[in-house]
Motif scaffolding. Structure first.
Motif, short mmCIF file in Angstrom:
data_model
loop_
_atom_site.label_atom_id
_atom_site.label_comp_id
_atom_site.label_asym_id
_atom_site.label_seq_id
_atom_site.Cartn_x
_atom_site.Cartn_y
_atom_site.Cartn_z
N ASN A 51 7.05 -5.55 4.34
CA ASN A 51 5.79 -4.81 4.58
C ASN A 51 5.53 -3.90 3.40
O ASN A 51 6.44 -3.27 2.86
CB ASN A 51 5.90 -4.00 5.87
CG ASN A 51 6.10 -4.89 7.07
OD1 ASN A 51 7.20 -5.35 7.33
ND2 ASN A 51 5.04 -5.14 7.82
N SER A 102 0.57 -5.81 8.84
CA SER A 102 1.73 -5.56 7.97
C SER A 102 1.48 -4.44 6.99
O SER A 102 2.42 -3.86 6.44
CB SER A 102 2.08 -6.84 7.19
OG SER A 102 1.00 -7.25 6.37
N GLY A 107 3.37 -1.37 10.83
CA GLY A 107 4.04 -2.44 10.11
C GLY A 107 5.14 -1.92 9.20
O GLY A 107 6.23 -2.52 9.10
N GLY A 111 8.98 -2.79 9.76
CA GLY A 111 9.59 -3.52 8.65
C GLY A 111 10.82 -2.83 8.11
O GLY A 111 11.84 -3.48 7.82
N THR A 307 6.50 -9.02 -0.55
CA THR A 307 5.94 -8.54 0.71
C THR A 307 4.82 -9.46 1.18
O THR A 307 4.20 -10.17 0.39
CB THR A 307 5.37 -7.12 0.56
OG1 THR A 307 4.26 -7.14 -0.35
CG2 THR A 307 6.43 -6.16 0.03
N TYR A 308 4.57 -9.44 2.50
CA TYR A 308 3.38 -10.07 3.06
C TYR A 308 2.31 -8.98 3.12
O TYR A 308 2.46 -8.00 3.87
CB TYR A 308 3.66 -10.61 4.46
CG TYR A 308 4.63 -11.76 4.48
CD1 TYR A 308 4.23 -13.03 4.07
CD2 TYR A 308 5.95 -11.59 4.91
CE1 TYR A 308 5.12 -14.09 4.08
CE2 TYR A 308 6.85 -12.64 4.92
CZ TYR A 308 6.43 -13.90 4.51
OH TYR A 308 7.31 -14.94 4.50
N SER A 309 1.25 -9.12 2.35
CA SER A 309 0.31 -8.02 2.24
C SER A 309 -1.06 -8.51 1.79
O SER A 309 -1.17 -9.35 0.91
CB SER A 309 0.83 -7.00 1.22
OG SER A 309 -0.09 -5.96 1.00
#
Length: 576
Positions: A51, A102, A107, A111, A307-309
């Motif tokens: 995150n 996220s 998030g 995370g 990261t997922y962002s």
């Protein structure tokens, strides 16, 4: 281990197929069983938050402006926010929307604690292996013990760092041992959860920092580069020491900052870690720019986090952007050795002229100069397709979490407070020289940094919020270190350079808190939100679902926006 490795579910129990009744007679066991060192290392791959805290922190800082608020000439736009909770963050309101996102406070919280849980699972098994001296029934070899120590070191660093992030975001700034004993910290998790609905106590901020320091020092004792295929995806030696320098900067223990920042270079000349990124001229897509900047091949990148962002998308043509004064104080603005490097662009019928480092000239992406420019050098979306025909997949952003460039600025700041101005200047000049292009004909009027330039530029206050009043002696009182007139221009310089270096990454918010900067956000037509020194909203509110589970929320003092802007509505042109 590479971040692209899939998460391995270790030790999954095989379900017997003999009968339905046999299955129902057994309690399902979904725990992960770790039985060897390979599995411990594989689990640590997942022990880094995916995150991105950049969105929460940039929107809270002065690196972002509201395009829907009138500019100096009364011009405003009618742009939507990427998410509603972005508006709450910009107004320093407690976020109660999109808790699963996220890029939201929720998030970030989940995370970090997920990463901590993985580290704790590893440390629990490390302790067992150390006690028995065996792995899978066999005595440990010397190589096994060396690997186990490396795993132990990384796990302690992971646990320290993620608690540090939580404290930086969800707590007030560190205020020294005495005052920090009166402030709430965050729950410090040191064991895997084994109970349903466990109850946690926040403890004090001092207790939180004491535990972070204990984990940090243990990690530094054992961490190594020896057992990783790609060390820059892990807490390697350089990254661990860079984190220590950052941690002790917050605590104002500047002698330790110099010690660990220097150790991060591992005996190498920091000048050899110059980022050749600025000299590149053959990028075609902006995604290529960021991919190059965040590559493991760049010697100045100590550690990278995947990261997922959707952070990058939020500032292209939406309501909030790095624009106006925020833009001029960072990417497209003046500096001590590049103030005479002048550029221009046309905005409607008006020609806009400004100062900017020449190295930024081909590294900025924009969606209309009027409502936001975005520097993509240090971060950009990298999309992973799961189905190219359907156009679906995962949005990634790789963060250069620890770099030689930031570390050299941490050492410069420490030397300023230690009174070593010559050493501090050498590091500031080193950072500035990195942005000088090797092709001198492309530098235009940018020159090597001098002390005279620092004193002249920052003493005259160039505007745009570049020079702000330091309240660090109030935030974190010290018997040894104080802001004086002599060091003030150098402090402004190092903080300005840090703001440029870390723009879009979120770290500016941490600097605002520890230096005690005031921030004003103009929002919409007439709302003005102001953040005072040590405002209770320095601490982002912990997530609603965590408060609902019984954890003490951050204290809030009611603050209303001021309706202080006089607006000529006839001056605006509606944009849909």
């Amino acid at each position: 281990m590479k971040l692209r490795y899939k998460i391995l579910f270790l030790g999954l129990a095989l379900v017997g197929l003999s009968s339905c009744s046999d299955f129902l007679d057994k309690v399902p066991d979904t725990r992960v069983y770790l039985v060897n060192l390979d599995q411990l290392q594989q689990l640590l791959v997942t022990a880094y938050t995916q995150n991105n805290y950049a969105n929460v922190c940039e929107l809270s800082s002065d690196n972002v402006a509201d395009n829907n608020s009138p500019d100096d000439e009364g011009m405003r736009y009618h742009l939507s926010s990427y998410d509603q909770f972005d508006e709450q963050l910009y107004a320093w309101q407690d976020v109660d929307l999109d808790i699963s996102d996220s890029d939201s406070p929720s998030g970030i919280w989940s995370g970090c604690y997920s990463a901590i849980a993985a580290a704790n699972a590893v440390l629990q098994k490390v302790e067992l292996f150390e006690q028995t001296g065996e792995i899978e029934g066999e005595p440990m070899t010397a190589n096994d013990r060396a690997r186990l120590n490396a795993i132990k070191g990384e796990a302690h660093m992971i646990r320290a760092y993620h608690h540090y992030l939580l404290a930086q975001i969800f707590c007030m700034p560190y205020r020294g041992e005495t005052i920090s004993q009166t402030l709430p910290g965050i729950p410090y998790a040191t064991e895997p959860e084994t109970r349903l609905d466990p109850k946690y106590d926040r403890g004090t901020l001092q207790e939180t920092y004491d535990k972070i320091e204990a984990d940090l020092l243990t990690g530094l004792e054992f961490v190594t580069d020896a057992f990783y295929e790609v060390p820059k995806y892990h807490f390697n030696v350089a990254a661990s020491n860079a984190f220590a320098a950052r941690f002790y900067t917050v605590k104002r223990e500047y002698d330790k900052v110099v010690k660990y920042a220097t150790a991060a270079f591992k005996g190498n000349d920091p000048a050899t870690m110059r980022n050749d990124f600025w000299d590149q001229t053959d990028f075609y897509y902006y995604s290529d720019v960021a991919r190059y900047y965040s590559s493991v091949e760049r010697p100045g990148n100590f550690m990278l986090l995947s990261t997922y962002s959707t952070f990058d998308r939020r500032f292209y043509g939406y309501r909030f952007a790095c624009n106006r004064d925020a833009l001029r104080a960072t990417i497209m603005g003046p500096g001590p050795s590049w103030e005479t490097c002048r550029w221009s662009y046309r905005s409607g019928k008006k020609q806009i002229t400004f100062s900017m480092m020449p190295c930024f000239s081909s590294m900025c992406a924009s969606v209309g100069y009027d409502y936001g420019a975005f520097f993509v050098g240090n971060c950009f979306e990298q999309f992973e397709y799961t189905d190219k025909l359907a156009g679906i997949g995962y949005v990634h952003m790789v963060r250069p979490e620890f770099t030689s460039q930031e570390t050299i600025l941490l050492r410069a700041e420490a030397n300023i407070f230690l009174g070593n101005l010559d050493a501090a200047f050498n590091d500031l000049a080193l950072w500035c020289d990195e942005h000088l292009l090797t092709d001198a004909s492309r530098n235009y009027n940018m020159t090597p940094l001098t002390k005279e330039q620092i004193i002249r530029f920052y003493n005259k206050n160039p505007g745009y919020g570049i020079v702000q009043d330091f309240h660090i002696d109030e935030v974190c009182p010290s018997d040894r270190y104080h802001v004086t007139e002599e060091i003030l221009p150098y402090l402004h310089c190092v903080e300005h350079f840090r703001r440029i270096q870390m723009v879009h990454l979120g770290n500016r918010w941490f600097d605002i808190k520890r230096f005690g900067f005031e921030v004003t956000h103009k929002m919409g037509i007439s709302d003005v939100h102001h953040l005072d020194v040590l405002d209770s909203r320095y601490a982002i509110q912990i997530p609603n679902e965590v408060i609902g589970a019984g954890l003490e929320p951050n204290e809030r003092v009611t603050v209303k926006a001021e309706n202080s802007l006089v607006v000529n509505k006839n001056a605006f042109e509606r944009v849909n």
